[in-house]
Design an enzyme around this catalytic site. Structure first.
Site, short mmCIF file in Angstrom:
data_model
loop_
_atom_site.label_atom_id
_atom_site.label_comp_id
_atom_site.label_asym_id
_atom_site.label_seq_id
_atom_site.Cartn_x
_atom_site.Cartn_y
_atom_site.Cartn_z
N THR A 45 35.45 38.13 29.15
CA THR A 45 34.76 38.57 30.36
C THR A 45 34.23 40.00 30.23
OG1 THR A 45 36.85 39.37 31.29
CG2 THR A 45 36.20 37.13 31.87
N THR A 66 36.78 32.07 27.76
CA THR A 66 37.21 32.22 29.15
C THR A 66 36.69 31.03 29.95
OG1 THR A 66 35.20 33.45 29.73
CG2 THR A 66 37.13 34.75 29.10
N ASP A 146 35.83 22.60 49.31
CA ASP A 146 34.99 22.61 48.11
C ASP A 146 33.70 21.87 48.44
OD1 ASP A 146 33.78 22.07 45.59
OD2 ASP A 146 35.70 22.39 44.58
N ARG A 204 37.38 35.92 41.15
CA ARG A 204 36.70 37.12 40.69
C ARG A 204 36.74 38.12 41.85
NH1 ARG A 204 37.50 35.66 36.31
NH2 ARG A 204 36.02 35.09 34.67
N ASP A 223 44.68 39.56 41.95
CA ASP A 223 44.73 39.67 40.48
C ASP A 223 43.39 40.17 39.96
OD1 ASP A 223 45.79 39.10 37.75
OD2 ASP A 223 44.17 37.61 37.74
N GLU A 228 36.31 46.23 38.13
CA GLU A 228 37.35 46.40 37.09
C GLU A 228 36.73 47.15 35.91
OE1 GLU A 228 38.82 42.55 35.91
OE2 GLU A 228 39.28 41.97 37.96
N HIS A 245 44.28 41.33 36.47
CA HIS A 245 43.45 40.23 35.97
C HIS A 245 44.11 39.53 34.78
CE1 HIS A 245 39.04 38.70 35.24
NE2 HIS A 245 39.94 37.76 34.97
N GLY A 248 45.58 34.21 34.27
CA GLY A 248 45.44 33.13 33.27
C GLY A 248 46.05 33.46 31.92
N TYR A 249 46.78 34.57 31.84
CA TYR A 249 47.26 35.01 30.52
C TYR A 249 48.55 34.31 30.10
CZ TYR A 249 43.96 38.82 29.57
OH TYR A 249 42.84 39.54 29.27
#
Ligand SMILES: NC(=O)C1=CN([C@@H]2O[C@H](COP(=O)(O)OP(=O)(O)OC[C@H]3O[C@@H](n4cnc5c(N)ncnc54)[C@H](O)[C@@H]3O)[C@@H](O)[C@H]2O)C=CC1
Ligand SMILES: O=C(O)C(=O)[C@H](O)COP(=O)(O)O
Length: 331
Positions: A45, A66, A146, A204, A223, A228, A245, A248-249
């Site tokens: 990103t 990503t 959605d 985001r 997060d 950033e 952020h 997802g790590y």
């Protein structure tokens, strides 16, 4: 052939070297002069892939390790016939684990059980759909918004954003960043939330208007952040939990991402690397009950300690990400 690669993408060193000249660079520093004679890029990103980077280069292919791809100007790439591959869904279970830690933290702090709460999930793709399924199994009443899926699937089990705002005690955002979602949590929406509804954002930063969030007085957990790594210190100070952020790590999420990027480059340039996967133990997706989650998540992932670190050292936002000990996915 030459490939320029973000040097924070793990498990990659040595894999492509037999087939191409490789140059590793910090993602944020990859500049036009670095990619001018490159055929392909493997990015995260942190590299904006647009005219400023790519004009005059011979880049024909970009793989991003990503899920999100808002850092890539897809119209520009289409016009220039630059192929783009993303790692769809790669780290969705990492984000699920982050959400599990968030929900568990709130339930402990405020003394509730999921059966007493309504959770709003905005965006039900790879991440949101997992969150919706697990949260429902933990006892939450889940309302999912959605509109693109509702249109495709003829209504389905979806509700308008308005209903999420009106009924939910917690609202979590899992949309991509695009023209329809930029600042979708704006002043007007935040004002319509229940007064104590918790806003959770791991999509985001730009999906939630940070100033409006502060003004709204709604509690929140973030997060992802606007601007950033130079994040708003007032927003940071007010967060119940704040992480840099890294939702997802997970080790498996990172391995999936690297493997998907390598696979895409291999297919595009006919390299004999199809099916390559790093030496990382695979995840074991399985259902997990709320009681087991409550008994195990603290030892697996101390989100409160992580939040304290970011609050004490916001200037280390990027360093905390780059030096992260990837979490193991255990459900
Ligand atoms: N914090 C982190 O570490 C991570 C953040 N992400 C972010 O999370 C986002 C979601 O990831 P995935 O679920 O894998 O993406 P996805 O593309 O599988 O799903 C996104 C869903 O959002 C829906 N959507 C689109 N516009 C919408 C709108 N206006 N309102 C409500 N729903 C809308 C889509 O129909 C789709 O079902 C990514 O685009 C990325 O930006 C992803 C991974 C890790
Ligand atoms: O996959 C995504 O989208 C994300 O936001 C990542 O988990 C974070 O990506 P990088 O730190 O690898 O750029």
């Amino acid at each position: 052939m030459k490939i320029v690669i973000d040097n924070a993408i793990p498990f990659l060193e040595g894999v492509l070297e037999p087939y191409a000249e490789i140059r590793y660079l910090p993602g944020r520093e990859i500049a036009a002069r670095d990619v001018r004679d490159a055929d392909a890029l493997i990015v995260r990103t942190r590299t904006r892939c647009d005219a400023a980077l790519l004009d005059g280069s011979r880049v024909r292919f970009i793989a991003t390790a990503t899920i999100g791809f808002d850092h890539i100007d897809l119209d520009y790439c289409r016009r220039r016939q630059i192929g783009v591959a993303t790692a769809a869904g790669c780290n969705a279970r990492g984000v699920l684990q982050w959400i599990a830690a968030v929900l568990h933290h709130l339930s402990q702090r405020d003394g509730w059980h999921p059966a007493e709460k309504t959770l709003g999930v905005v965006g039900a793709g790879h991440v949101g759909e997992l969150v919706r399924r697990y949260a429902a199994s933990w006892g939450f009443r889940v309302l999912t918004c959605d509109p693109p899926r509702a249109a495709r699937e003829g209504g389905g089990d979806f509700v308008p954003l308005e209903e999420v705002a009106r009924h939910c005690d917690l609202v979590t955002f899992h949309t991509p960043l695009d023209a329809t979602t930029r600042r979708m949590a704006d002043e007007a929406l935040l004002r319509r939330l229940k007064p104590k509804a918790v806003v959770i954002n791991s999509s985001r930063g730009e999906v939630v208007d940070g100033d409006a969030l502060l003004r709204s007085g709604r509690p929140y957990i973030l997060d992802v952040w606007e601007h950033e790594p130079d994040i708003d210190r007032r927003l940071l100070a007010g967060a119940i939990l704040a992480t840099p952020h890294i939702a997802g790590y997970s080790a498996q999420g990172k391995a999936n991402a690297t493997a998907m990027a390598v696979g895409a480059v291999a297919r595009r340039f006919a390299l004999p690397l199809e099916g390559w996967y790093p030496a990382v133990a695979p995840s074991h997706p399985r259902p997990i009950g709320w009681n087991e989650l409550a008994a195990t998540i603290g030892a697996r992932y101390d989100i409160a300690a992580e939040s304290d670190t970011l609050k004490r050292h916001p200037e280390r936002f990027e360093a905390l990400r780059n030096g992260y000990s990837y979490r193991e996915e255990y459900f």
